[in-house]
Design a protein around this motif. Structure first.
Motif, PDB file in Angstrom:
ATOM      1  N   SER A  28       0.828  -1.207   0.000  1.00  0.00           N
ATOM      2  CA  SER A  28       0.000   0.000   0.000  1.00  0.00           C
ATOM      3  C   SER A  28       0.859   1.253   0.000  1.00  0.00           C
ATOM      4  O   SER A  28       0.573   2.228  -0.717  1.00  0.00           O
ATOM      5  CB  SER A  28      -0.926   0.006   1.221  1.00  0.00           C
ATOM      6  N   THR A  29       1.925   1.216   0.803  1.00  0.00           N
ATOM      7  CA  THR A  29       2.841   2.365   0.851  1.00  0.00           C
ATOM      8  C   THR A  29       3.500   2.578  -0.501  1.00  0.00           C
ATOM      9  O   THR A  29       3.628   3.712  -0.987  1.00  0.00           O
ATOM     10  CB  THR A  29       3.909   2.146   1.936  1.00  0.00           C
ATOM     11  N   PHE A  30       3.936   1.472  -1.128  1.00  0.00           N
ATOM     12  CA  PHE A  30       4.583   1.570  -2.436  1.00  0.00           C
ATOM     13  C   PHE A  30       3.632   2.163  -3.479  1.00  0.00           C
ATOM     14  O   PHE A  30       4.009   3.059  -4.250  1.00  0.00           O
ATOM     15  CB  PHE A  30       5.059   0.185  -2.881  1.00  0.00           C
ATOM     16  N   VAL A  31       2.398   1.678  -3.478  1.00  0.00           N
ATOM     17  CA  VAL A  31       1.410   2.183  -4.437  1.00  0.00           C
ATOM     18  C   VAL A  31       1.128   3.660  -4.169  1.00  0.00           C
ATOM     19  O   VAL A  31       1.024   4.463  -5.112  1.00  0.00           O
ATOM     20  CB  VAL A  31       0.105   1.365  -4.355  1.00  0.00           C
ATOM     21  N   TYR A  32       1.001   4.022  -2.904  1.00  0.00           N
ATOM     22  CA  TYR A  32       0.740   5.422  -2.549  1.00  0.00           C
ATOM     23  C   TYR A  32       1.865   6.324  -3.062  1.00  0.00           C
ATOM     24  O   TYR A  32       1.608   7.377  -3.684  1.00  0.00           O
ATOM     25  CB  TYR A  32       0.604   5.554  -1.039  1.00  0.00           C
ATOM     26  N   LEU A  33       3.111   5.909  -2.798  1.00  0.00           N
ATOM     27  CA  LEU A  33       4.245   6.715  -3.250  1.00  0.00           C
ATOM     28  C   LEU A  33       4.306   6.768  -4.770  1.00  0.00           C
ATOM     29  O   LEU A  33       4.659   7.803  -5.358  1.00  0.00           O
ATOM     30  CB  LEU A  33       5.553   6.150  -2.681  1.00  0.00           C
ATOM     31  N   LEU A  34       3.983   5.654  -5.414  1.00  0.00           N
ATOM     32  CA  LEU A  34       3.995   5.618  -6.877  1.00  0.00           C
ATOM     33  C   LEU A  34       2.967   6.595  -7.447  1.00  0.00           C
ATOM     34  O   LEU A  34       3.261   7.360  -8.385  1.00  0.00           O
ATOM     35  CB  LEU A  34       3.693   4.194  -7.344  1.00  0.00           C
ATOM     36  N   VAL A  35       1.772   6.594  -6.863  1.00  0.00           N
ATOM     37  CA  VAL A  35       0.715   7.492  -7.337  1.00  0.00           C
ATOM     38  C   VAL A  35       1.091   8.944  -7.084  1.00  0.00           C
ATOM     39  O   VAL A  35       0.932   9.809  -7.963  1.00  0.00           O
ATOM     40  CB  VAL A  35      -0.631   7.149  -6.662  1.00  0.00           C
TER      41      VAL A  35
END
Length: 551
Positions: free
Chosen positions: A22-29
């Motif tokens: 979730s953190t990775f996706v958040y940072l990616l977005v």
């Protein structure tokens, strides 16, 4: 049982993986959104350094930093970047994409655009300021508030900073200034190099303590827990130029900061309780307009129709403590820096020092031993020092102690004199006071110390450009304490420049601390470093001696 334990471990591992994903996706977005914003800005021709679709402007900063001292204040780097990349057919402004280290940023170096951001639109303070001010003030404060909350708080304090009332504080300031003079005499007797910035910080801490708390801290002469905790908090908190992650993410820091806050809060709470008790016993105590009495007056007004309590409401006391901490920080930090820079510039310009001393002789008399008493008895004389005021304003122009920041709005565009429009939505606008006030597009002889520019008439080439001088900012959110700061500096100069020769000792300091690294900005060895506000490099090493009178 074993299967249950395995299930629990597996469940925890799965939860961890989900959190990481979730953190990775958040940072990616977030990263995609940030880069997309700047891609669109670049397509519209907005001014910015060379931009990389993956790293944004992170690659543009290191080459600039190599030309500056490692400990220089951040505005110096962004000013250099702005001057190197601004468009000829546009005003002094650039957009910077520093994600993930910062939100989208507009760096403003133009008085025309600064006026619009801070005065015409009066844009709000952005949330990012909380991260800087909360550890110093302890919570939501007058500097970071917006909207009705800010208006109510500002109105509460306005009367305590009126020009007439501030002049009545002359005696308090002179009392502390006389101790400062004694400290300088002792350094003159010893003849050793010392940090003028450290000495002046303690002096200004005592001044703002007297004006804010209506009591003397005596931090120039002895240990004071409030002054010590505040200065320690600043040292542990301000790490703008610290790239060592072990230092920047030191796990001890939150512990030290909580302890410092505990010390400050306890000290101020005791003062509030003491003043409240005095007030309940004697209504005449309300005649004072020190900061602590102003906050109590607001509280008492709210309680007038309620049974009087023997103790302050804890919620109110917490709020008042935060505001007092803010005034203590802001009131001592920036003024001490300006005093040091006045001495620095006067040393480099002996003709200005001669004029300054002559003005003080004319206004206060040639017997310098009577100057303090003269100011106590006739404080209005401090308003009859045009050249002294010009020296202070020119010092603040060249070395402003801070900058301003505002938050962008969807419908707000800034527009320069050439008709270019700059969207502010989603950005934090950093108005660099040093860059605005030294911008050669707007200031003739921009890097030169010329006090006379503050004495000429409109139409003179030296006459300051509208909105170009902003150390206290302009508009509804200008600095409440600017009149007090000017009074402090005038009194300090009047009590020191005719008795002492204060000379920086950077040559000696550099011999004792040799380095091959860059140690100047714009040719100035006393460049500004970040320590709360901007302060002279290396604490302004100096030597002081009793003045040899001109023959």
């Amino acid at each position: 049982m074993i299967s249950d334990e395995l299930f629990s471990v597996g469940h925890a591992a799965m939860a961890g993986l989900i959190a990481c994903a979730s953190t990775f996706v958040y940072l990616l977005v977030k990263g995609y959104q940030a880069r997309l914003t700047f891609y669109q800005l670049r397509q519209k021709g907005m001014p910015m350094p060379p931009w990389n679709s993956i790293l944004g402007h992170l690659l543009a900063v290191p080459p600039v930093m190599k030309t500056l001292p490692e400990d220089t204040q951040q505005p110096d780097a962004f000013e250099a970047l702005c001057r190197a990349t601004e468009k000829k057919d546009a005003d002094s402004i650039i957009y910077l994409d520093m994600w993930p280290f910062a939100d989208p940023m507009m760096v403003i170096c133009s008085p025309v655009l600064a006026i619009q951001a801070c005065q015409e639109y009066d844009l709000p303070k952005p949330h990012i300021l909380h991260a800087f001010f909360n550890p110093l003030a302890g919570g939501a404060n007058l500097f970071t508030m917006n909207g009705p909350e800010w208006k109510r708080s500002r109105a509460l304090f306005n009367s305590g900073f009126s020009a007439s009332y501030i002049l009545q504080q002359t005696s308090h300031v002179v009392d502390e200034a006389e101790i400062y003079v004694d400290v300088l005499r002792e350094h003159a007797r010893k003849g050793k190099m010392f940090s003028l910035d450290d000495v002046t910080l303690s002096y200004m801490m005592d001044v703002i303590g007297a004006v804010t708390l209506d009591s003397r801290l005596h931090s120039q002469q002895q240990f004071n827990p409030l002054a010590s905790a505040l200065r320690r908090q600043i040292r542990w908190h301000v790490l703008d130029n610290e790239w060592n992650l072990l230092i920047r993410w030191n796990p001890v820091r939150p512990i030290v900061q909580r302890y410092n806050s505990y010390q400050m809060n306890n000290y101020i709470a005791r003062e509030l309780d003491k003043r409240y008790t005095e007030w309940t016993e004697d209504e005449k105590a309300a005649s004072s307009r020190s900061i602590i009495h102003l906050v109590l007056a607001g509280y008492m007004a709210q309680q007038k129709d309620k049974p009087r309590s023997k103790k302050l409401d804890p919620t109110f006391r917490d709020w008042a403590t935060v505001q007092i901490r803010l005034f203590l920080f802001a009131g001592h930090d920036s003024t001490s820096s300006t005093i040091c820079y006045c001495f620095y510039l006067l040393q480099s310009h002996p003709e200005a020092m001669t004029k300054l001393r002559a003005e003080h002789d004319a206004v206060f008399g040639t017997d310098i031993t009577e100057t303090a008493n003269t100011m106590r008895e006739q404080p209005h004389l401090l308003n009859q020092l045009p050249y002294t005021t010009a020296v202070i304003k020119e010092s603040l122009r060249l070395f402003p102690p801070a900058s301003a920041m505002r938050g962008g709005q969807p419908s707000v565009y800034l527009q320069d004199d050439k008709g270019n429009r700059y969207p502010t939505e989603g950005t934090n606008m950093w108005i660099l006071h040093s860059a605005v006030q030294r911008n050669p597009k707007y200031w003739p002889s921009a890097m030169e110390f010329i006090p006379e520019r503050w004495l000429v008439e409109p139409g003179d080439p030296l006459y300051p450009v509208k909105g170009g001088w902003r150390p206290f900012e302009h508009g509804p959110r200008n600095c409440l304490g600017q009149t007090l700061a000017m009074l402090d500096i005038k009194i300090t100069l009047a009590l020191t420049v005719r008795e002492f020769d204060i000379r920086h000792a950077y040559d000696e300091w550099d011999r004792l601390h040799p380095t091959t690294k860059v140690k100047s900005v714009n040719g100035e060895r006393a460049y500004q470093t970040q320590s709360g506000g901007a302060h002279p490099a290396d604490g302004y090493p100096c030597r002081v001696s009793l003045r040899e009178k001109d023959t």
